[in-house]
Design a protein around this motif. Structure first.
Motif, PDB file in Angstrom:
ATOM      1  N   ILE A  21      23.302   5.539  81.955  1.00 33.77           N
ATOM      2  CA  ILE A  21      23.225   4.384  81.069  1.00 33.77           C
ATOM      3  C   ILE A  21      21.883   3.701  81.299  1.00 33.77           C
ATOM      4  N   VAL A  22      21.102   3.503  80.239  1.00 39.07           N
ATOM      5  CA  VAL A  22      19.800   2.853  80.355  1.00 39.07           C
ATOM      6  C   VAL A  22      19.870   1.374  80.015  1.00 39.07           C
ATOM      7  N   GLY A  23      21.003   0.922  79.559  1.00 35.80           N
ATOM      8  CA  GLY A  23      21.202  -0.473  79.204  1.00 35.80           C
ATOM      9  C   GLY A  23      22.413  -0.610  78.314  1.00 35.80           C
ATOM     10  N   ALA A  24      22.468  -1.725  77.593  1.00 37.84           N
ATOM     11  CA  ALA A  24      23.598  -1.960  76.704  1.00 37.84           C
ATOM     12  C   ALA A  24      23.190  -2.915  75.595  1.00 37.84           C
ATOM     13  N   HIS A  25      23.829  -2.768  74.446  1.00 33.95           N
ATOM     14  CA  HIS A  25      23.690  -3.737  73.371  1.00 33.95           C
ATOM     15  C   HIS A  25      24.837  -4.730  73.540  1.00 33.95           C
ATOM     16  N   ARG A  33      30.209  -5.166  74.385  1.00 36.37           N
ATOM     17  CA  ARG A  33      29.165  -4.396  75.060  1.00 36.37           C
ATOM     18  C   ARG A  33      29.245  -2.956  74.597  1.00 36.37           C
ATOM     19  N   THR A  34      28.092  -2.400  74.167  1.00 35.70           N
ATOM     20  CA  THR A  34      28.010  -1.004  73.766  1.00 35.70           C
ATOM     21  C   THR A  34      26.979  -0.329  74.659  1.00 35.70           C
ATOM     22  N   PRO A  35      27.381   0.582  75.541  1.00 31.98           N
ATOM     23  CA  PRO A  35      26.422   1.240  76.426  1.00 31.98           C
ATOM     24  C   PRO A  35      25.404   2.068  75.656  1.00 31.98           C
ATOM     25  N   VAL A  36      24.172   2.129  76.187  1.00 33.55           N
ATOM     26  CA  VAL A  36      23.086   2.916  75.594  1.00 33.55           C
ATOM     27  C   VAL A  36      22.705   3.995  76.597  1.00 33.55           C
ATOM     28  N   TYR A  37      22.773   5.256  76.177  1.00 31.73           N
ATOM     29  CA  TYR A  37      22.481   6.389  77.047  1.00 31.73           C
ATOM     30  C   TYR A  37      21.107   6.984  76.798  1.00 31.73           C
ATOM     31  N   ASP A  38      20.521   6.711  75.648  1.00 31.56           N
ATOM     32  CA  ASP A  38      19.259   7.334  75.270  1.00 31.56           C
ATOM     33  C   ASP A  38      18.199   6.257  75.090  1.00 31.56           C
ATOM     34  N   GLU A  39      17.110   6.364  75.837  1.00 31.34           N
ATOM     35  CA  GLU A  39      16.021   5.387  75.780  1.00 31.34           C
ATOM     36  C   GLU A  39      15.453   5.255  74.365  1.00 31.34           C
ATOM     37  N   ARG A  40      15.447   6.330  73.596  1.00 26.36           N
ATOM     38  CA  ARG A  40      14.881   6.297  72.248  1.00 26.36           C
ATOM     39  C   ARG A  40      15.686   5.430  71.298  1.00 26.36           C
ATOM     40  N   SER A  41      16.955   5.181  71.579  1.00 28.29           N
ATOM     41  CA  SER A  41      17.766   4.387  70.666  1.00 28.29           C
ATOM     42  C   SER A  41      17.533   2.894  70.837  1.00 28.29           C
ATOM     43  N   GLU A  59      19.879  -5.164  76.567  1.00 30.36           N
ATOM     44  CA  GLU A  59      19.541  -5.513  77.941  1.00 30.36           C
ATOM     45  C   GLU A  59      19.485  -4.245  78.755  1.00 30.36           C
ATOM     46  N   ARG A  60      18.511  -4.184  79.636  1.00 36.50           N
ATOM     47  CA  ARG A  60      18.369  -3.033  80.526  1.00 36.50           C
ATOM     48  C   ARG A  60      19.345  -3.131  81.685  1.00 36.50           C
ATOM     49  N   SER A  61      19.509  -2.007  82.348  1.00 34.18           N
ATOM     50  CA  SER A  61      20.399  -1.959  83.505  1.00 34.18           C
ATOM     51  C   SER A  61      19.914  -0.911  84.462  1.00 34.18           C
ATOM     52  N   PRO A  62      20.208  -0.936  85.701  1.00 38.02           N
ATOM     53  CA  PRO A  62      20.563  -2.086  86.525  1.00 38.02           C
ATOM     54  C   PRO A  62      19.358  -2.691  87.228  1.00 38.02           C
ATOM     55  N   ASP A  63      18.153  -2.154  86.983  1.00 39.40           N
ATOM     56  CA  ASP A  63      16.993  -2.588  87.739  1.00 39.40           C
ATOM     57  C   ASP A  63      16.209  -3.725  87.105  1.00 39.40           C
TER      58      ASP A  63
END
Length: 69
Positions: A21-25, A33-41, A59-63
């Motif tokens: 997971i690279v973040g979430a909308h 919350r909708t998880p985002v798995y692809d950086e391009r999206s 929002e990015r996660s977790p760093d």
């Protein structure tokens, strides 16, 4: 498959690719919350909330300081 093969296969890593997971909308109004798995999206796209239709923020996660975890 013999006993040795069974033991070996139990300790070998699985061939399945794990998605990170690279973040979430997020929808601030609905707390959806909708998880985002692809950086391009995340390229400036603000998808609508499935509940209310308002644009969701990314929002990015977790760093990051705004952790979406």
């Amino acid at each position: 498959m013999g006993l040795l093969e069974s033991i070996r296969s139990a300790f070998e890593p699985a061939d399945t690719a794990t998605e990170t997971i690279v973040g979430a909308h997020w929808c601030d109004d609905c707390s959806v919350r909708t998880p985002v798995y692809d950086e391009r999206s995340t390229d400036g796209e603000r998808p609508p909330c499935p509940d209310c239709g308002d644009p969701m923020r990314f929002e990015r996660s977790p760093d990051s300081g705004s952790c979406a975890c």
